[in-house]
Design a protein around this motif. Structure first.
Motif, PDB file in Angstrom:
ATOM      1  N   SER A  46       0.832  -1.207   0.000  1.00 34.93           N
ATOM      2  CA  SER A  46       0.000   0.000   0.000  1.00 34.93           C
ATOM      3  C   SER A  46       0.869   1.262   0.000  1.00 34.93           C
ATOM      4  O   SER A  46       0.532   2.261  -0.647  1.00 34.93           O
ATOM      5  N   GLY A 141      -7.625   6.613  13.152  1.00 36.16           N
ATOM      6  CA  GLY A 141      -8.320   6.340  11.894  1.00 36.16           C
ATOM      7  C   GLY A 141      -9.727   6.899  11.865  1.00 36.16           C
ATOM      8  O   GLY A 141     -10.509   6.532  10.984  1.00 36.16           O
ATOM      9  N   SER A 162      -4.795   7.325   2.960  1.00 38.28           N
ATOM     10  CA  SER A 162      -5.012   7.395   4.407  1.00 38.28           C
ATOM     11  C   SER A 162      -3.949   6.577   5.123  1.00 38.28           C
ATOM     12  O   SER A 162      -3.536   5.519   4.639  1.00 38.28           O
ATOM     13  N   SER A 172     -10.128   5.239   6.043  1.00 37.38           N
ATOM     14  CA  SER A 172      -9.834   4.403   4.876  1.00 37.38           C
ATOM     15  C   SER A 172     -10.967   4.429   3.856  1.00 37.38           C
ATOM     16  O   SER A 172     -10.751   4.224   2.665  1.00 37.38           O
ATOM     17  N   LYS A 178      -5.299   2.933   1.056  1.00 37.20           N
ATOM     18  CA  LYS A 178      -5.366   2.884   2.524  1.00 37.20           C
ATOM     19  C   LYS A 178      -4.152   2.158   3.079  1.00 37.20           C
ATOM     20  O   LYS A 178      -3.788   1.070   2.638  1.00 37.20           O
ATOM     21  N   GLU A 180      -2.959   0.806   6.598  1.00 38.05           N
ATOM     22  CA  GLU A 180      -3.426   0.523   7.949  1.00 38.05           C
ATOM     23  C   GLU A 180      -2.381  -0.324   8.681  1.00 38.05           C
ATOM     24  O   GLU A 180      -2.298  -1.531   8.480  1.00 38.05           O
TER      25      GLU A 180
END
Length: 294
Positions: A46, A141, A162, A172, A178, A180
């Motif tokens: 990502s 988040g 994000s 997200s 995204k 995470e």
């Protein structure tokens, strides 16, 4: 909803933090910190997508915009301001915004992070467009200020990314990419300036550095677009020329001056034995990539 966030959970190994010796506290923190790079590694795919978006923005004349609240916002600003001296990028090319404005960098501005409209208005103030990449940063988040910014960025067609430290985070939902990174419970419950903050710093380092490499601001592993704004950086510039062109200090210094302190041009002048004007032309034709110019 806070009790569902891993960043808000209590760490079972530090329940007696207040009675630990100093050495035990430091051991516990160090032990937890070791897990952060491992968690970041799980999201490299990502992060790579994010870098590709940023490079695309730069190539189209767009910008990289970080936006966050509290620690997340401060980390974004920190990364942004370091790009200019390190990579010689214009100050507007990489920018950071924090909920509550620059005052919030040193002291909390109550309620600012809970206002979606502020995130939108901050991006409107710099006329964010489809050429830009906007990266929203929030350890939890779920920060409304960041959500508002990502919503608006998506509305105008900007690339949106994000960065959060909880899985299935709210921000997200409003990002094309995204990231995470689940860093788990903090040593000090809920203090996301610790492991979560470290993870965010590592990711921002990756994004800005890899993106700048992607547009030709690095030769080999040398920061050839460094701005020589003080004595230390002037000397670093000369050392970079020495290392890149394999010359001695006096030669590097001469070409540094002949190239009007343009490190890239000095390297090309030495390696191709050409004039300053010719070096600039070769850099222009190669879009700033020294290897292509050579």
């Amino acid at each position: 909803m806070l009790e569902k966030l891993t960043t808000e959970k209590r760490n079972s190994s530090t329940m007696d933090l207040d009675v630990m010796s100093i050495h035990e506290i430091l051991e516990a923190m160090n032990r937890e910190d070791v897990t952060v790079p491992q968690a970041v590694a799980m999201e490299l795919h990502s992060i790579e997508e994010a870098v590709q978006n940023v490079i695309q923005s730069f190539q189209e004349g767009g910008r990289l915009i970080y936006i966050g609240a509290g620690t997340s916002g401060r980390l974004g600003i920190l990364d942004a301001v370091e790009c200019k001296p390190t990579f010689g990028s214009p100050s507007e090319m990489v920018q950071g915004f924090i909920a509550g404005g620059m005052k919030a960098f040193t002291e909390a501005v109550e309620g600012a992070e809970d206002n979606e409209d502020l995130g939108e208005s901050d991006l409107k103030s710099i006329h964010v467009s489809e050429k830009d990449t906007v990266i929203g940063i929030a350890a939890s988040g779920r920060t409304p200020y960041v959500i508002g910014a990502l919503k608006y960025a998506g509305h105008v067609g900007a690339n949106t990314v994000s960065i959060s430290c909880n899985k299935n985070s709210e921000i997200s939902k409003f990002a094309n990419v995204k990231i995470e990174v689940e860093t788990g419970p903090e040593v000090l419950t809920g203090s996301t300036r610790l492991k979560a903050g470290t993870a965010q710093k590592l990711i921002l380092n990756m994004i800005s550095t890899a993106s700048m490499i992607g547009i030709g601001k690095v030769y080999k592993n040398l920061m050839v677009d460094v701005q020589s704004t003080n004595y230390k950086l002037v000397e670093r510039s000369k050392r970079i020329i020495m290392q890149a062109a394999d010359v001695d200090y006096d030669t590097a210094e001469k070409y540094f001056e002949d190239a009007q302190h343009n490190v890239k041009a000095a390297i090309i002048m030495i390696l191709l034995q050409c004039s300053y004007k010719e070096a600039l032309e070769k850099l222009k034709l190669s879009n700033g990539f020294i290897r292509k110019a050579l």
